[in-house]
Write a protein that holds these residues in place. Structure first.
Motif, mmCIF file in Angstrom:
data_model
loop_
_atom_site.group_PDB
_atom_site.id
_atom_site.type_symbol
_atom_site.label_atom_id
_atom_site.label_comp_id
_atom_site.label_asym_id
_atom_site.label_seq_id
_atom_site.Cartn_x
_atom_site.Cartn_y
_atom_site.Cartn_z
ATOM 1 N N ILE A 184 -2.886 3.618 7.580
ATOM 2 C CA ILE A 184 -1.968 2.744 7.786
ATOM 3 C C ILE A 184 -1.047 3.231 9.061
ATOM 4 N N GLU A 185 -1.224 2.334 9.966
ATOM 5 C CA GLU A 185 -0.190 2.751 11.221
ATOM 6 C C GLU A 185 1.080 1.614 11.242
ATOM 7 N N THR A 186 2.041 2.024 10.266
ATOM 8 C CA THR A 186 3.285 1.599 10.484
ATOM 9 C C THR A 186 4.477 2.538 10.084
ATOM 10 N N ALA A 187 5.598 2.559 10.669
ATOM 11 C CA ALA A 187 6.623 3.109 10.374
ATOM 12 C C ALA A 187 6.854 3.712 8.823
ATOM 13 N N SER A 188 6.745 2.737 8.020
ATOM 14 C CA SER A 188 6.836 2.906 6.448
ATOM 15 C C SER A 188 5.658 4.009 6.100
ATOM 16 N N ALA A 189 4.682 3.811 6.526
ATOM 17 C CA ALA A 189 3.288 4.599 6.224
ATOM 18 C C ALA A 189 3.683 5.931 6.566
ATOM 19 N N SER A 190 4.123 6.053 7.622
ATOM 20 C CA SER A 190 4.362 7.428 8.593
ATOM 21 C C SER A 190 5.526 8.092 7.608
ATOM 22 N N TRP A 191 6.481 7.412 7.109
ATOM 23 C CA TRP A 191 7.410 8.169 6.289
ATOM 24 C C TRP A 191 6.913 8.717 4.991
ATOM 25 N N VAL A 192 6.053 7.611 4.401
ATOM 26 C CA VAL A 192 5.415 8.290 3.025
ATOM 27 C C VAL A 192 4.484 9.371 3.587
ATOM 28 N N HIS A 193 3.722 9.406 4.452
ATOM 29 C CA HIS A 193 2.887 10.354 5.206
ATOM 30 C C HIS A 193 3.739 11.654 5.250
ATOM 31 N N ALA A 194 4.720 11.558 5.827
ATOM 32 C CA ALA A 194 5.792 12.852 6.348
ATOM 33 C C ALA A 194 6.150 13.485 4.787
ATOM 34 N N ALA B 120 0.824 -1.334 -0.001
ATOM 35 C CA ALA B 120 0.125 0.088 -0.211
ATOM 36 C C ALA B 120 0.951 1.181 -0.037
ATOM 37 N N CYS B 121 2.241 1.097 0.823
ATOM 38 C CA CYS B 121 2.869 2.522 0.839
ATOM 39 C C CYS B 121 3.551 2.526 -0.677
ATOM 40 N N LEU B 122 3.767 1.640 -1.180
ATOM 41 C CA LEU B 122 4.432 1.903 -2.614
ATOM 42 C C LEU B 122 3.315 2.250 -3.813
ATOM 43 N N THR B 123 2.080 1.870 -3.262
ATOM 44 C CA THR B 123 1.114 2.144 -4.263
ATOM 45 C C THR B 123 0.660 3.825 -3.806
ATOM 46 N N ALA B 124 0.713 4.220 -2.768
ATOM 47 C CA ALA B 124 0.701 5.609 -2.438
ATOM 48 C C ALA B 124 1.779 6.364 -3.162
ATOM 49 N N LEU B 125 3.077 5.894 -3.203
ATOM 50 C CA LEU B 125 4.157 6.608 -3.758
ATOM 51 C C LEU B 125 3.807 6.627 -5.323
ATOM 52 N N TRP B 126 3.334 5.583 -5.880
ATOM 53 C CA TRP B 126 2.996 5.557 -7.236
ATOM 54 C C TRP B 126 1.963 6.692 -7.756
ATOM 55 N N HIS B 127 0.972 6.737 -6.864
ATOM 56 C CA HIS B 127 -0.118 7.876 -7.037
ATOM 57 C C HIS B 127 0.539 9.339 -6.835
ATOM 58 N N GLU B 128 1.234 9.204 -5.842
ATOM 59 C CA GLU B 128 2.075 10.578 -5.888
ATOM 60 C C GLU B 128 2.996 11.140 -6.971
ATOM 61 N N ALA B 129 3.694 10.154 -7.424
ATOM 62 C CA ALA B 129 4.311 10.347 -8.683
ATOM 63 C C ALA B 129 3.524 10.672 -9.930
ATOM 64 N N ARG B 130 2.428 10.359 -10.061
ATOM 65 C CA ARG B 130 1.518 10.708 -11.124
ATOM 66 C C ARG B 130 0.502 11.720 -10.683
ATOM 67 N N ASP B 131 0.935 12.738 -9.755
ATOM 68 C CA ASP B 131 0.189 14.005 -9.247
ATOM 69 C C ASP B 131 -1.173 13.686 -8.765
ATOM 70 N N ASP B 132 -1.176 12.752 -8.187
ATOM 71 C CA ASP B 132 -2.368 12.289 -7.355
ATOM 72 C C ASP B 132 -2.182 12.500 -5.742
ATOM 73 N N TRP B 133 -1.640 13.565 -5.373
ATOM 74 C CA TRP B 133 -1.601 13.547 -3.753
ATOM 75 C C TRP B 133 -2.738 13.015 -2.976
ATOM 76 N N ASP B 134 -3.919 13.462 -3.353
ATOM 77 C CA ASP B 134 -5.042 13.391 -2.316
ATOM 78 C C ASP B 134 -5.333 11.648 -2.378
ATOM 79 N N ARG B 135 -4.879 11.040 -3.115
ATOM 80 C CA ARG B 135 -5.095 9.419 -3.190
ATOM 81 C C ARG B 135 -3.899 8.873 -2.536
ATOM 82 N N ALA B 136 -2.938 9.219 -2.372
ATOM 83 C CA ALA B 136 -1.774 8.813 -1.922
ATOM 84 C C ALA B 136 -1.951 9.155 -0.661
#
Length: 97
Positions: free
Chosen positions: A44-54, A21-37
């Motif tokens: 998601i409550e993981t360190a990885s998700a928090s890093w993407v969130h940050a 899911a975290c990579l999926t979020a980065l994928w959407h962000e890279a395609r200019d869909d910040w809201d979906r990311a």
């Protein structure tokens, strides 16, 4: 999937099957869909998700919120790193996970 393979999927119409899911979020962000990311990682409550969130809040320009999420991820604020460099750092780490 390694980082180079992941990066080639950015030209596709949808994210690749079987990625986190975290990579999926980065994928959407890279395609200019910040809201979906953002919607993906805020659930998601993981360190990885928090890093993407940050990263997302840093990109948004909300530094105080970004700093909170870097703390939740156990990561320092990436002063001196461009957003592109950080996106790559996160994507590479998630591809290795």
């Amino acid at each position: 999937m390694n980082f180079d393979q992941f990066q080639t999927t950015l030209d596709s119409d949808r994210p690749p099957d079987g990625i986190s899911a975290c990579l999926t979020a980065l994928w959407h962000e890279a395609r200019d869909d910040w809201d979906r990311a953002h919607k993906i990682v805020q659930e998601i409550e993981t360190a990885s998700a928090s890093w993407v969130h940050a990263y997302l809040h840093r990109k948004e320009g909300d530094e105080s919120n970004a700093r909170y999420w870097y703390g939740m991820a156990g990561k320092p604020f990436p002063a001196g790193r461009s957003l592109d460099e950080e996106w790559r750092d996160i994507a590479e780490a998630l591809c290795r996970a």
